[in-house]
Write an enzyme that holds these catalytic residues in place. Structure first.
Site, short mmCIF file in Angstrom:
data_model
loop_
_atom_site.label_atom_id
_atom_site.label_comp_id
_atom_site.label_asym_id
_atom_site.label_seq_id
_atom_site.Cartn_x
_atom_site.Cartn_y
_atom_site.Cartn_z
N GLY A 186 -15.89 2.91 3.71
CA GLY A 186 -14.50 3.86 3.58
C GLY A 186 -13.90 3.35 2.10
O GLY A 186 -12.77 4.02 1.84
N GLN A 187 -14.75 2.48 1.32
CA GLN A 187 -14.04 1.97 0.06
C GLN A 187 -13.62 3.14 -0.81
O GLN A 187 -14.55 4.16 -0.85
CB GLN A 187 -14.60 1.00 -0.64
CG GLN A 187 -13.90 0.72 -2.02
CD GLN A 187 -14.76 -0.60 -2.54
OE1 GLN A 187 -15.90 -0.96 -2.37
NE2 GLN A 187 -14.15 -0.70 -3.74
N ASP B 60 1.10 -1.21 -0.16
CA ASP B 60 -0.07 0.16 0.19
C ASP B 60 0.66 1.02 0.19
O ASP B 60 1.75 1.26 0.57
CB ASP B 60 -0.95 -0.08 1.31
CG ASP B 60 -2.02 0.96 1.14
OD1 ASP B 60 -3.08 0.63 1.04
OD2 ASP B 60 -1.68 2.18 1.11
N ILE B 61 0.55 2.17 -0.65
CA ILE B 61 1.39 3.42 -0.93
C ILE B 61 1.22 4.23 0.54
O ILE B 61 2.16 5.00 0.69
CB ILE B 61 0.94 4.48 -2.19
CG1 ILE B 61 1.99 5.49 -2.64
CG2 ILE B 61 -0.15 4.96 -1.72
CD1 ILE B 61 1.53 5.87 -3.92
N HIS C 17 -7.05 -5.87 1.77
CA HIS C 17 -5.97 -5.39 2.75
C HIS C 17 -5.37 -6.47 3.72
O HIS C 17 -6.17 -6.89 4.59
CB HIS C 17 -6.19 -4.00 3.70
CG HIS C 17 -6.85 -3.05 3.11
ND1 HIS C 17 -6.34 -1.79 2.86
CD2 HIS C 17 -8.05 -2.72 2.34
CE1 HIS C 17 -6.81 -0.84 2.24
NE2 HIS C 17 -7.99 -1.28 1.87
N ASN D 139 -13.03 -3.68 2.39
CA ASN D 139 -13.96 -2.47 2.43
C ASN D 139 -14.99 -2.84 1.31
O ASN D 139 -14.48 -2.90 -0.18
CB ASN D 139 -13.38 -1.39 2.39
CG ASN D 139 -12.52 -0.90 3.66
OD1 ASN D 139 -12.88 -1.26 4.67
ND2 ASN D 139 -11.28 -0.37 3.63
N HIS E 234 -10.19 -4.96 -3.71
CA HIS E 234 -8.98 -5.33 -3.12
C HIS E 234 -9.04 -5.71 -1.64
O HIS E 234 -10.04 -5.35 -0.81
CB HIS E 234 -8.00 -4.05 -3.16
CG HIS E 234 -8.65 -2.84 -2.52
ND1 HIS E 234 -9.52 -2.03 -3.28
CD2 HIS E 234 -8.48 -2.15 -1.52
CE1 HIS E 234 -10.26 -1.01 -2.58
NE2 HIS E 234 -9.30 -1.19 -1.34
P1 5GP Z 1 -9.79 1.41 0.28
O1 5GP Z 1 -10.12 2.43 1.43
O2 5GP Z 1 -10.42 1.53 -0.95
O3 5GP Z 1 -10.26 -0.03 0.79
O4 5GP Z 1 -8.19 1.46 0.13
C1 5GP Z 1 -7.77 1.88 -0.73
C2 5GP Z 1 -6.13 1.86 -0.61
O5 5GP Z 1 -5.25 1.92 -1.74
C3 5GP Z 1 -5.53 2.66 0.45
O6 5GP Z 1 -5.14 2.15 1.44
C4 5GP Z 1 -4.59 3.57 -0.19
O7 5GP Z 1 -3.55 4.08 0.55
C5 5GP Z 1 -4.17 2.56 -1.49
N1 5GP Z 1 -3.69 3.15 -2.70
C6 5GP Z 1 -4.69 4.18 -3.37
N2 5GP Z 1 -3.61 4.53 -4.59
C7 5GP Z 1 -2.65 3.86 -4.42
C8 5GP Z 1 -1.70 3.76 -5.45
O8 5GP Z 1 -1.51 4.36 -6.31
N3 5GP Z 1 -0.67 2.72 -5.27
C9 5GP Z 1 -0.80 1.90 -3.89
N4 5GP Z 1 0.37 1.26 -3.84
N5 5GP Z 1 -1.68 2.01 -3.16
C10 5GP Z 1 -2.74 2.83 -3.40
#
Ligand code: 5GP
Ligand code: ZN
Length: 114
Positions: free
Chosen positions: A93-94, A30-31, A102, A87, A100
């Site tokens: 909070g998606q 994750d970034i 986590h 999520n 995906h």
């Molecule tokens: P969500 O809130 O949708 O479940 O999580 C999305 C996740 O994707 C977040 O933890 C966010 O930091 C990660 N993320 C968003 N954009 C990027 C990206 O460009 N690269 C990577 N490696 N992670 C990302």
């Protein structure tokens, strides 16, 4: 899907620190990590969320879970424990609408989640 950031990572159009890849799934760091180990696992096919996953693709979920376990083992956190989070849609909070999972680990987690 052209505009999807995770599809761009799959297609190597934007960089990511890839942890595992096969024909069907991709795992990458994750970034913005929320734990010492924070890895995202995704199917290579685009589905916006769990709500969009067809019945005939459900095997991908099992594949991702067992691979997440294997990655936890490789990272040395299998026995102390880890958390897998999916999520789904707005209330969860998606933020990225490519399904995906986590994988969090490397620190104690609190419960209930926020
Ligand atoms: P969500 O809130 O949708 O479940 O999580 C999305 C996740 O994707 C977040 O933890 C966010 O930091 C990660 N993320 C968003 N954009 C990027 C990206 O460009 N690269 C990577 N490696 N992670 C990302
Ligand atoms: Zn996508």
């Amino acid at each position: 899907m052209d505009t999807c950031i995770f599809c761009k990572i799959i297609n190597k159009e934007i960089p990511a620190r890839i942890v595992y890849e096969d024909e069907h799934i991709l795992a990458f760091e994750d970034i913005k990590p929320q734990a010492p180990i924070h890895i995202l696992l995704i199917p290579k096919d685009h589905f916006a969320s769990l709500n969009a996953l067809p019945e005939d693709k459900q095997h991908l979920v099992g594949h991702i879970f067992t691979k997440a376990r294997d990655i936890a083992s490789e990272k040395g956190i299998k026995d102390r424990g880890y958390r897998i989070v999916l999520n789904t849609e707005k209330d969860s909070g998606q933020e990225v609408f490519h399904i995906h999972f986590h994988l969090f680990g490397g620190r104690p987690m609190t419960w209930p989640p926020g």
